[in-house]
Design a protein around this motif. Structure first.
Motif, PDB file in Angstrom:
ATOM      1  N   UNK A 107     -13.079  -2.374 -11.470  1.00 54.70           N
ATOM      2  CA  UNK A 107     -11.841  -1.728 -10.866  1.00 54.70           C
ATOM      3  C   UNK A 107     -11.409  -0.942 -11.941  1.00 54.70           C
ATOM      4  N   UNK A 108     -11.819   0.525 -11.933  1.00 55.93           N
ATOM      5  CA  UNK A 108     -11.376   1.498 -12.796  1.00 55.93           C
ATOM      6  C   UNK A 108      -9.999   1.880 -12.836  1.00 55.93           C
ATOM      7  N   UNK A 109      -9.349   1.893 -11.829  1.00 60.33           N
ATOM      8  CA  UNK A 109      -7.989   2.063 -11.521  1.00 60.33           C
ATOM      9  C   UNK A 109      -7.202   1.208 -12.185  1.00 60.33           C
ATOM     10  N   UNK A 110      -7.480  -0.119 -12.048  1.00 61.44           N
ATOM     11  CA  UNK A 110      -6.907  -1.274 -12.473  1.00 61.44           C
ATOM     12  C   UNK A 110      -6.801  -1.468 -14.120  1.00 61.44           C
ATOM     13  N   UNK A 111      -8.253  -1.215 -14.559  1.00 64.33           N
ATOM     14  CA  UNK A 111      -8.417  -1.074 -16.041  1.00 64.33           C
ATOM     15  C   UNK A 111      -7.760   0.049 -16.460  1.00 64.33           C
ATOM     16  N   UNK A 112      -7.692   1.275 -16.030  1.00 67.91           N
ATOM     17  CA  UNK A 112      -6.867   2.183 -16.571  1.00 67.91           C
ATOM     18  C   UNK A 112      -5.272   2.204 -16.366  1.00 67.91           C
ATOM     19  N   UNK A 113      -4.933   1.386 -15.494  1.00 67.84           N
ATOM     20  CA  UNK A 113      -3.536   1.294 -15.336  1.00 67.84           C
ATOM     21  C   UNK A 113      -3.251   0.277 -16.473  1.00 67.84           C
ATOM     22  N   UNK A 114      -3.823  -0.710 -16.516  1.00 67.46           N
ATOM     23  CA  UNK A 114      -3.556  -1.906 -17.609  1.00 67.46           C
ATOM     24  C   UNK A 114      -3.505  -1.191 -18.950  1.00 67.46           C
ATOM     25  N   UNK A 115      -4.321  -0.427 -19.434  1.00 63.49           N
ATOM     26  CA  UNK A 115      -4.574   0.255 -20.557  1.00 63.49           C
ATOM     27  C   UNK A 115      -3.593   1.201 -20.991  1.00 63.49           C
ATOM     28  N   UNK A 150       0.897  -1.282  -0.088  1.00 56.82           N
ATOM     29  CA  UNK A 150      -0.103   0.071  -0.031  1.00 56.82           C
ATOM     30  C   UNK A 150       0.887   1.285  -0.104  1.00 56.82           C
ATOM     31  N   UNK A 151       1.747   1.281   0.703  1.00 55.25           N
ATOM     32  CA  UNK A 151       2.809   2.604   0.889  1.00 55.25           C
ATOM     33  C   UNK A 151       3.498   2.766  -0.411  1.00 55.25           C
ATOM     34  N   UNK A 152       3.429   1.966  -1.193  1.00 59.08           N
ATOM     35  CA  UNK A 152       4.143   2.062  -2.573  1.00 59.08           C
ATOM     36  C   UNK A 152       3.387   2.156  -3.709  1.00 59.08           C
ATOM     37  N   UNK A 153       2.089   2.024  -3.428  1.00 56.92           N
ATOM     38  CA  UNK A 153       1.268   2.246  -4.640  1.00 56.92           C
ATOM     39  C   UNK A 153       1.330   3.678  -5.400  1.00 56.92           C
ATOM     40  N   UNK A 154       1.266   3.841  -6.530  1.00 63.13           N
ATOM     41  CA  UNK A 154       1.397   4.900  -7.343  1.00 63.13           C
ATOM     42  C   UNK A 154       2.728   5.494  -7.406  1.00 63.13           C
ATOM     43  N   UNK A 155       3.790   4.464  -7.052  1.00 70.63           N
ATOM     44  CA  UNK A 155       5.189   4.908  -7.083  1.00 70.63           C
ATOM     45  C   UNK A 155       5.934   4.150  -8.116  1.00 70.63           C
ATOM     46  N   UNK A 156       5.016   3.652  -9.048  1.00 71.07           N
ATOM     47  CA  UNK A 156       5.781   2.740 -10.168  1.00 71.07           C
ATOM     48  C   UNK A 156       6.051   1.453  -9.841  1.00 71.07           C
ATOM     49  N   UNK A 157       5.681   0.947  -9.249  1.00 71.05           N
ATOM     50  CA  UNK A 157       6.112  -0.494  -8.783  1.00 71.05           C
ATOM     51  C   UNK A 157       5.337  -1.530  -9.497  1.00 71.05           C
ATOM     52  N   UNK A 195     -11.150  -9.894 -19.669  1.00 70.35           N
ATOM     53  CA  UNK A 195      -9.750 -10.187 -20.148  1.00 70.35           C
ATOM     54  C   UNK A 195      -9.388  -8.971 -20.793  1.00 70.35           C
ATOM     55  N   UNK A 196      -8.037  -8.645 -20.536  1.00 70.69           N
ATOM     56  CA  UNK A 196      -7.433  -7.504 -21.124  1.00 70.69           C
ATOM     57  C   UNK A 196      -6.172  -8.229 -21.776  1.00 70.69           C
ATOM     58  N   UNK A 197      -5.871  -7.646 -22.954  1.00 68.54           N
ATOM     59  CA  UNK A 197      -4.742  -8.286 -23.889  1.00 68.54           C
ATOM     60  C   UNK A 197      -3.822  -7.742 -24.126  1.00 68.54           C
ATOM     61  N   UNK A 198      -2.527  -7.894 -24.114  1.00 72.20           N
ATOM     62  CA  UNK A 198      -1.498  -7.131 -24.322  1.00 72.20           C
ATOM     63  C   UNK A 198      -0.646  -7.994 -25.492  1.00 72.20           C
ATOM     64  N   UNK A 199      -0.859  -7.595 -27.108  1.00 75.08           N
ATOM     65  CA  UNK A 199      -0.057  -8.252 -27.969  1.00 75.08           C
ATOM     66  C   UNK A 199       1.578  -7.947 -27.709  1.00 75.08           C
ATOM     67  N   UNK A 200       2.436  -9.044 -27.938  1.00 78.91           N
ATOM     68  CA  UNK A 200       3.876  -8.774 -27.643  1.00 78.91           C
ATOM     69  C   UNK A 200       4.312  -8.831 -29.080  1.00 78.91           C
TER      70      UNK A 200
END
Length: 177
Positions: free
Chosen positions: A126-134, A91-98, A162-167
């Protein structure tokens, strides 16, 4: 702030993974399928087996463990598809690039393992997680599944997408999501 390092754990570091996994389950029970009560009883052999089934990535800053993620072959989809799961940041590291460093390391490992896509299941509410993954390049799909969380009261209609990242140049979306 000092730099965040990420290392891939091998079987001999099973206890490092166990420690951070139990910490994550204790701090964020709503984010995981398993419960801390269940996993703290696992014998060493089960932890070692888990280390061999998927890659376990440990994020550290100043010698302290600040996050974890796992990446492994997605067994319900076609060959060459990895699944990112078990992502947790202290929790203390959230938003810090981890989380970003863990995602970068996971994508690098998946490419090294010759995967074509990474699938990441995220709670639809979980809008924050969706936005981050996007922001990392993951794109939502039409695939949904009910949320499965043991030991935590949740909305019966809660679901994940399911969110997908093509490599690389693979593009597209896996066909069996």
């Amino acid at each position: 702030m000092t730099e965040i390092s990420v290392r891939v754990l091998d079987e001999e570091h099973w206890s490092d993974y166990k420690d951070v996994r139990l910490r994550a389950l204790t701090e964020s029970p709503e984010a995981f399928v398993a419960s801390v009560e269940e996993e703290k009883e696992y014998p060493e052999s089960r932890w070692r087996d888990r280390m061999n089934r998927s890659r376990r990535l440990l994020a550290e800053r100043d010698g302290a463990v600040v996050g974890v993620a796992s990446i492994g072959q997605e067994r319900y989809v076609e060959e060459g598809v990895a699944e990112l799961f078990g992502l947790w940041v202290a929790p203390e590291q959230r938003g810090a690039g981890v989380a970003r460093r863990l995602m970068e390391a996971a994508a690098q490992q998946a490419r090294k393992d010759e995967m074509k896509h990474i699938v990441y299941w995220v709670g639809t509410d979980n809008g924050r997680a969706v936005a981050f993954a996007s922001s990392f390049g993951f794109r939502p799909t039409d695939s949904r599944r009910p949320m499965r969380i043991r030991g935590v009261d949740t909305d019966e209609d809660a679901e994940e997408t399911a969110m997908v990242l093509p490599l690389g140049s693979s593009g597209g979306t896996p066909t069996n999501l």
